[in-house]
Design an enzyme around this catalytic site. Sequence first.
Site, PDB file in Angstrom:
ATOM      1  N   GLN A  47       0.129  -1.198  -0.170  1.00 14.85           N
ATOM      2  CA  GLN A  47       0.085   0.294   0.162  1.00 14.85           C
ATOM      3  C   GLN A  47       0.957   0.783  -0.361  1.00 14.85           C
ATOM      4  OE1 GLN A  47      -3.408  -0.958   3.362  1.00 14.85           O
ATOM      5  NE2 GLN A  47      -1.366  -1.800   3.446  1.00 14.85           N
ATOM      6  N   ASN A  48       2.307   1.317  -0.076  1.00 16.69           N
ATOM      7  CA  ASN A  48       3.105   1.716   0.480  1.00 16.69           C
ATOM      8  C   ASN A  48       3.715   2.586  -1.368  1.00 16.69           C
ATOM      9  OD1 ASN A  48       2.882   1.215   2.816  1.00 16.69           O
ATOM     10  ND2 ASN A  48       5.018   0.491   2.887  1.00 16.69           N
ATOM     11  N   ASP A  67       6.447   4.887  -1.330  1.00 16.50           N
ATOM     12  CA  ASP A  67       7.164   5.714  -1.771  1.00 16.50           C
ATOM     13  C   ASP A  67       9.112   4.906  -2.423  1.00 16.50           C
ATOM     14  OD1 ASP A  67       8.224   3.253   0.104  1.00 16.50           O
ATOM     15  OD2 ASP A  67       7.292   3.737   2.003  1.00 16.50           O
ATOM     16  N   HIS A 118      -1.537   1.189  -3.695  1.00 18.53           N
ATOM     17  CA  HIS A 118      -1.900   2.518  -4.058  1.00 18.53           C
ATOM     18  C   HIS A 118      -1.226   3.241  -4.672  1.00 18.53           C
ATOM     19  CE1 HIS A 118      -4.160   1.847   0.062  1.00 18.53           C
ATOM     20  NE2 HIS A 118      -4.590   0.868  -1.180  1.00 18.53           N
ATOM     21  N   CYS A 175      -1.873  13.192 -15.966  1.00 23.39           N
ATOM     22  CA  CYS A 175      -2.592  14.649 -16.336  1.00 23.39           C
ATOM     23  C   CYS A 175      -3.885  14.568 -15.269  1.00 23.39           C
ATOM     24  CB  CYS A 175      -2.430  14.345 -17.699  1.00 23.39           C
ATOM     25  SG  CYS A 175      -3.487  16.264 -18.400  1.00 23.39           S
TER      26      CYS A 175
HETATM   27  C1  BJW Z   1       4.414  -0.501  12.670  1.00 23.83           C
HETATM   28  C2  BJW Z   1       5.200   0.355  12.948  1.00 23.83           C
HETATM   29  C3  BJW Z   1       6.674  -0.804  13.043  1.00 23.83           C
HETATM   30  C4  BJW Z   1       4.047   1.930  13.147  1.00 23.83           C
HETATM   31  N1  BJW Z   1       6.707  -1.939  12.775  1.00 23.83           N
HETATM   32  N2  BJW Z   1       4.503  -1.728  12.619  1.00 23.83           N
HETATM   33  C5  BJW Z   1     -15.350  -1.247   1.635  1.00 23.83           C
HETATM   34  C6  BJW Z   1     -15.387  -1.561   2.932  1.00 23.83           C
HETATM   35  C7  BJW Z   1     -15.663  -0.198   3.985  1.00 23.83           C
HETATM   36  C8  BJW Z   1     -15.053   1.155   2.774  1.00 23.83           C
HETATM   37  C9  BJW Z   1     -14.906   0.518   1.691  1.00 23.83           C
HETATM   38  C10 BJW Z   1     -14.978  -0.290   1.099  1.00 23.83           C
HETATM   39  N3  BJW Z   1     -14.678  -0.357  -0.034  1.00 23.83           N
HETATM   40  C11 BJW Z   1     -14.189   1.090  -0.489  1.00 23.83           C
HETATM   41  C12 BJW Z   1     -13.793   1.394   0.641  1.00 23.83           C
HETATM   42  C13 BJW Z   1     -13.584   3.391   0.660  1.00 23.83           C
HETATM   43  C14 BJW Z   1     -12.337   3.098   1.255  1.00 23.83           C
HETATM   44  C15 BJW Z   1     -11.849   2.253   1.948  1.00 23.83           C
HETATM   45  O1  BJW Z   1     -11.115   2.018   2.690  1.00 23.83           O
HETATM   46  N4  BJW Z   1     -12.442   3.441   3.508  1.00 23.83           N
HETATM   47  C16 BJW Z   1     -12.171   2.841   4.596  1.00 23.83           C
HETATM   48  C17 BJW Z   1     -11.039   3.684   5.468  1.00 23.83           C
HETATM   49  C18 BJW Z   1     -13.164   2.561   5.556  1.00 23.83           C
HETATM   50  N5  BJW Z   1     -11.704   2.485  -0.209  1.00 23.83           N
HETATM   51  C19 BJW Z   1     -10.996   3.228  -1.535  1.00 23.83           C
HETATM   52  O2  BJW Z   1     -11.887   4.528  -1.262  1.00 23.83           O
HETATM   53  C20 BJW Z   1     -10.062   2.482  -2.071  1.00 23.83           C
HETATM   54  N6  BJW Z   1     -10.906   2.567  -3.233  1.00 23.83           N
HETATM   55  C21 BJW Z   1     -12.095   1.799  -3.502  1.00 23.83           C
HETATM   56  O3  BJW Z   1     -12.011   1.177  -2.715  1.00 23.83           O
HETATM   57  O4  BJW Z   1     -12.126   1.397  -5.216  1.00 23.83           O
HETATM   58  C22 BJW Z   1     -13.705   0.774  -5.874  1.00 23.83           C
HETATM   59  C23 BJW Z   1     -12.348  -0.247  -6.285  1.00 23.83           C
HETATM   60  C24 BJW Z   1     -11.875  -1.398  -5.145  1.00 23.83           C
HETATM   61  C25 BJW Z   1     -11.031  -2.376  -6.092  1.00 23.83           C
HETATM   62  C26 BJW Z   1     -11.094  -2.131  -8.306  1.00 23.83           C
HETATM   63  C27 BJW Z   1     -11.455  -0.918  -8.517  1.00 23.83           C
HETATM   64  C28 BJW Z   1     -12.556   0.028  -7.844  1.00 23.83           C
HETATM   65  C29 BJW Z   1      -9.274   3.332  -2.017  1.00 23.83           C
HETATM   66  C30 BJW Z   1      -7.797   3.311  -0.797  1.00 23.83           C
HETATM   67  C31 BJW Z   1      -7.350   5.000  -1.025  1.00 23.83           C
HETATM   68  C32 BJW Z   1      -6.582   4.783  -0.167  1.00 23.83           C
HETATM   69  N7  BJW Z   1      -5.633   5.542  -0.378  1.00 23.83           N
HETATM   70  C33 BJW Z   1      -4.475   6.417   0.602  1.00 23.83           C
HETATM   71  C34 BJW Z   1      -3.436   6.877   0.222  1.00 23.83           C
HETATM   72  C35 BJW Z   1      -2.420   6.745  -0.849  1.00 23.83           C
HETATM   73  C36 BJW Z   1      -1.895   8.008  -1.449  1.00 23.83           C
HETATM   74  C37 BJW Z   1      -0.690   8.436  -0.540  1.00 23.83           C
HETATM   75  O5  BJW Z   1       0.246   7.721   0.104  1.00 23.83           O
HETATM   76  O6  BJW Z   1      -0.727   8.996  -0.398  1.00 23.83           O
HETATM   77  O7  BJW Z   1      -3.270   4.955   0.833  1.00 23.83           O
HETATM   78  S1  BJW Z   1      -4.793   6.374   2.032  1.00 23.83           S
HETATM   79  C38 BJW Z   1      -3.909   5.784   3.191  1.00 23.83           C
HETATM   80  O8  BJW Z   1      -4.262   4.008   3.809  1.00 23.83           O
HETATM   81  C39 BJW Z   1      -2.626   5.225   2.268  1.00 23.83           C
HETATM   82  C40 BJW Z   1      -2.114   3.942   2.790  1.00 23.83           C
HETATM   83  O9  BJW Z   1      -1.641   2.692   1.600  1.00 23.83           O
HETATM   84  C41 BJW Z   1      -4.101   3.258   3.349  1.00 23.83           C
HETATM   85  C42 BJW Z   1      -3.375   2.416   5.030  1.00 23.83           C
HETATM   86  O10 BJW Z   1      -2.731   2.882   5.856  1.00 23.83           O
HETATM   87  P1  BJW Z   1      -1.429   1.738   6.491  1.00 23.83           P
HETATM   88  O11 BJW Z   1      -0.788   1.789   5.821  1.00 23.83           O
HETATM   89  O12 BJW Z   1      -2.083   0.852   7.235  1.00 23.83           O
HETATM   90  O13 BJW Z   1      -1.080   3.298   7.395  1.00 23.83           O
HETATM   91  P2  BJW Z   1      -1.491   3.753   9.051  1.00 23.83           P
HETATM   92  O14 BJW Z   1      -0.341   4.768   9.594  1.00 23.83           O
HETATM   93  O15 BJW Z   1      -2.744   3.051   9.287  1.00 23.83           O
HETATM   94  O16 BJW Z   1      -1.142   2.062   9.791  1.00 23.83           O
HETATM   95  C43 BJW Z   1       0.282   2.040   9.992  1.00 23.83           C
HETATM   96  C44 BJW Z   1       0.195   0.733  10.815  1.00 23.83           C
HETATM   97  O17 BJW Z   1       1.895   0.328  10.736  1.00 23.83           O
HETATM   98  C45 BJW Z   1       0.054   0.823  11.953  1.00 23.83           C
HETATM   99  O18 BJW Z   1      -0.717  -0.958  12.587  1.00 23.83           O
HETATM  100  C46 BJW Z   1       0.629   0.890  13.445  1.00 23.83           C
HETATM  101  O19 BJW Z   1       0.671   0.387  14.388  1.00 23.83           O
HETATM  102  C47 BJW Z   1       1.771   0.226  12.967  1.00 23.83           C
HETATM  103  N8  BJW Z   1       3.688   0.235  12.488  1.00 23.83           N
HETATM  104  N9  BJW Z   1       5.602   1.636  12.691  1.00 23.83           N
HETATM  105  C48 BJW Z   1       5.662  -2.929  12.384  1.00 23.83           C
HETATM  106  N10 BJW Z   1       7.901   0.233  12.969  1.00 23.83           N
END
Ligand code: BJW
Length: 292
Positions: free
Chosen positions: A110-111, A113, A130, A138
């Site tokens: 999901q990263n 970077d 992601h 564009c």
């Molecule tokens: C450590 C640590 C260390 C810390 N060691 N651990 C169905 C049900 C419900 C909702 C939806 C659904 N379908 C769609 C949705 C809506 C939405 C969604 O999921 N909403 C929820 C929030 C409820 N999803 C979407 O809109 C997605 N689109 C979609 O589904 O379209 C339909 C479709 C599907 C398939 C095909 C075609 C169409 C899109 C989601 C896009 C997410 N975008 C982001 C931004 C990306 C750009 C950017 O980077 O700026 O992605 S949001 C953000 O969250 C980013 C991340 O990749 C993502 C996940 O976050 P992540 O990586 O888990 O980070 P954190 O901070 O949450 O967690 C860090 C963890 O690490 C923690 O647990 C810490 O404890 C741990 N940690 N240090 C080990 N050293």
Amino acid sequence: MAEPLIPSETLTSFHNFITSSNCKTILALLGAGLSSASGLPTFRGSGGYWRHYNSIDLATPDAFERDPGLVWQFYSYRRHMALAAKPNAGHQALAQLSHNDKINFLTITQNVDGLSQRANHNSQKLIELHGSLFCLKCTNFTCSYRDPANFNDPLTESLDASSLVHDKDNLEDLPFLSDDKLPHCPLCETGLLRPGVVWFGESLSWVNVDKTDEFMMRNHVDLMLVIGTSGLVWPAASYIDIVKNQGGKVAVFNIEKDDTDTESWQFIGDCSKTLPMALKPLIDQVNLSSEL
Ligand code: BJW
């Protein structure tokens, strides 16, 4: 961060499983926690702020529509930080696993970077679900311009991230950047460029979704590694449930313990430390074969 203490019975039982004939296919799901030891912030929790903005609020099409200059400053900072960061031992352990020909392996990250690529992860076995900070697209819907690998820093003079202060207690207003200060499309010459990442509410690339589905359908996933992710975002999080429902095992690498999860192996601690320990037997196989 404190040294992780992995109970020896957890490590032994995990090592026994990954070296057994029951573990042929492994799927890894990566999140922001993996890059945290490389100095990059996570999304949620106390690290999830850029200046006084919540990072989640800036990662939306609405935020870009409302104030593209603000969102571009956020992403310019993230590009700058990611370019300055180095892959850590967790990225490297997974990259080495991706070169183990005895294991069917796929990483869904999901990263955005680019640190897995820079750790030399096998590109055929890596899906950037992601998108990427270094992809530009564009915004003009009649234009198909896409630059998959643009590492220019800064992208425009006004987006020089190295001169800005970014700490979360900084309430000082950022300069308002009008569209003429932001990157524009070299093809249609009118459209504003945007980062090639997937924002909330946007569709993921069907190529990536299909590749993941195909991997999961063609192979029975014996083990899923859930690394540094809160597992809150869909569809990424749904892959964990699919594997569980199909009888696959799960190993979680996180700094936080999930007391409700009694089924998975839990490696609590910084995953840049726990991953190399957990994956050692499979990494050793790669190192041995390259020495032959
Ligand atoms: C450590 C640590 C260390 C810390 N060691 N651990 C169905 C049900 C419900 C909702 C939806 C659904 N379908 C769609 C949705 C809506 C939405 C969604 O999921 N909403 C929820 C929030 C409820 N999803 C979407 O809109 C997605 N689109 C979609 O589904 O379209 C339909 C479709 C599907 C398939 C095909 C075609 C169409 C899109 C989601 C896009 C997410 N975008 C982001 C931004 C990306 C750009 C950017 O980077 O700026 O992605 S949001 C953000 O969250 C980013 C991340 O990749 C993502 C996940 O976050 P992540 O990586 O888990 O980070 P954190 O901070 O949450 O967690 C860090 C963890 O690490 C923690 O647990 C810490 O404890 C741990 N940690 N240090 C080990 N050293």
